[in-house]
Design a protein around this motif. Structure first.
Motif, PDB file in Angstrom:
ATOM      1  N   GLU A   1      35.249  34.716  48.199  1.00  0.00           N
ATOM      2  CA  GLU A   1      36.371  34.949  49.113  1.00  0.00           C
ATOM      3  C   GLU A   1      35.887  35.749  50.339  1.00  0.00           C
ATOM      4  N   THR A   2      36.616  35.622  51.436  1.00  0.00           N
ATOM      5  CA  THR A   2      36.186  36.318  52.659  1.00  0.00           C
ATOM      6  C   THR A   2      36.514  37.815  52.602  1.00  0.00           C
TER       7      THR A   2
ATOM      8  N   LYS B   1      31.167  36.925  52.737  1.00  0.00           N
ATOM      9  CA  LYS B   1      31.814  36.494  51.491  1.00  0.00           C
ATOM     10  C   LYS B   1      31.535  37.477  50.353  1.00  0.00           C
TER      11      LYS B   1
END
Ligand code: URA
Length: 435
Positions: A393-394, A340
């Protein structure tokens, strides 16, 4: 028998070695009569004092003739080879070979296994169930004639002097010298028997060429060596600051290559493949200019003809070509984890070597020649340099068969990213072309 002590002394004090001395040295390395300590001392002296062009040409020629040279004369047409100096996520051969073959350029390629971040092309191909990388000479020629291309493992007999020298250079900090690198690469390429060679010379943080200038100097020297040997050689200098494409790891890279052959690949991977295959088609005299070569490459990709070549070549080498339609046939990793983002803003950098090291921690690469590799391990990048990002967010998905390796991979991969508040410039992929 040459006098190694005086040769080492001569190089140590900055003098050029004669042709007889270089050929005697390579012969002694190949037959084992020169002890490793003297070879290592000469390699170190070369690193400090360098070699002239003439010495480098002679060294290349001596290494090229230290073993077997391939005779591809039975294959009709101009055979074109391609070589990359190595980078993270570099699955280019799996894309450019089918494209060039679909345009009528015969590809008879020998490839290596990888030491380092991920496997080499041969390891990647072995992730396709059933795929055979050792073919008899008849099978190899027949596959090129029928499918248009073949990729096999390098035999022990090609440039054996390089094998010994490279192994010693690896453990004596003498890899990074322009004459040693160019003679090592070009001796193997010239021994492999193709008529023309397109070189992808990487530069940037994930390459041994840290600067564009270093990559250009190496590219120029390799073009000169090849031209001197009567071959058409082009060097394309390309970016390796961030990984190439999105996939890093063996089966992951094969899947991305297949996606690219379907016209659904990442933009940078597609751009590099079209540029290199355009030059391969031009060097193979199936186009009058690199631009026409590129147009033909685009057509081969868009029409599905390149993918058809891929299927045929995989089938002829014993592999299950249904991999092109069903990624479920690849070995599946046992574990996965998402990396992440630590900050919001833009991705300013993704250090290619940290991603490479992370993929090695996951099991995708070898640390020593004896290590086995996990063909399903690796990393799928979800963001590239210049992309906007929100904290949490990835950034990437990591795959491994071991939870411990996954934890190590996550730690290393996390250190690869830098962030910026403003949108940074996207990196230039193709930096220079040397003909
Ligand atoms: N690749 C090679 O084959 N040889 C070198 O010396 C460096 C990269």
């Amino acid at each position: 028998m040459i006098d190694m002590v005086s040769i080492i002394e001569k190089k140590k004090t900055g003098h050029a070695l004669s042709e007889e001395e270089i050929r005697g040295f390579v012969k002694g390395v190949t037959d084992g009569s020169i002890p490793d300590y003297q070879t290592s001392a000469l390699l170190m002296a070369i690193c400090f004092q360098g070699m002239t062009r003439q010495e480098t040409f002679t060294l290349t020629d001596a290494m090229l003739h230290s073993g077997q040279t391939m005779d591809l004369s039975e294959i009709k047409g101009i055979k074109v080879d391609k070589h990359s100096t190595g980078g993270v996520g570099d699955k280019t051969t799996l894309i450019v070979a089918p494209i060039a073959a679909a345009c009528g350029v015969p590809i008879a390629k020998m490839s290596g296994r990888g030491l380092g971040f991920t496997g080499g092309t041969i390891d990647k191909l072995e992730s396709i169930p059933g795929f055979r990388v050792q073919l008899s000479p008849e099978e190899f020629l027949n596959t090129v004639e029928t499918a248009g291309m073949s990729v096999v493992g390098q035999t022990q007999d090609v440039a054996p002097a390089d094998k010994k020298l490279y192994a010693l250079r690896d453990v004596t900090a003498t890899v990074n010298n322009i004459s040693l690198i160019s003679s090592s690469i070009m001796s193997k390429k010239l021994a492999s028997g193709s008529d023309a060679i397109v070189l992808d010379v990487k530069c940037g943080q994930g390459s041994f060429n840290k600067t564009q200038k270093a990559a250009e100097d190496l590219g120029r020297l390799m073009v000169d060596i090849g031209t001197d040997a009567g071959k058409k050689v082009v060097a394309v200098i390309t970016d390796m600051d961030q990984p190439l494409g999105n996939a890093v790891g063996n089966s992951l890279e094969v899947m991305e290559a297949i996606d690219t052959l379907k016209g659904k690949g990442p933009a940078d991977m597609t751009e590099l493949a079209l540029t290199l295959s355009g030059y391969m088609i031009y060097c193979g005299q199936k186009a009058d200019s690199p631009e026409e070569g590129r147009r033909k490459a685009e057509e081969a990709l868009g029409s599905g003809r390149a993918l058809d070549v891929f299927r045929k070549f995989v089938t002829m080498q014993g592999g299950d070509a249904s991999c092109a339609d069903d990624f479920g046939i690849f070995k599946q990793p046992l574990h996965k984890a998402e990396l992440k983002a630590a900050e919001s803003g833009y991705i300013a950098g993704i250090q290619a070597d940290s991603i490479g090291l992370a993929s090695q921690h996951l099991g995708a690469g070898r640390r020593t020649k004896e290590d086995s590799i996990d063909l399903s391990a690796g990393i799928l990048l979800k963001k590239k340099v210049g992309d906007p990002i929100e904290s949490g967010e990835t950034l990437a998905i990591l795959y491994s068969d071991s939870e411990e390796k996954l934890a190590n991979g996550l730690k290393e991969a996390g250190s690869a990213y830098t962030y910026a508040a403003e949108a940074p410039k996207r990196p230039v992929l193709i930096k220079e072309i040397i003909e």
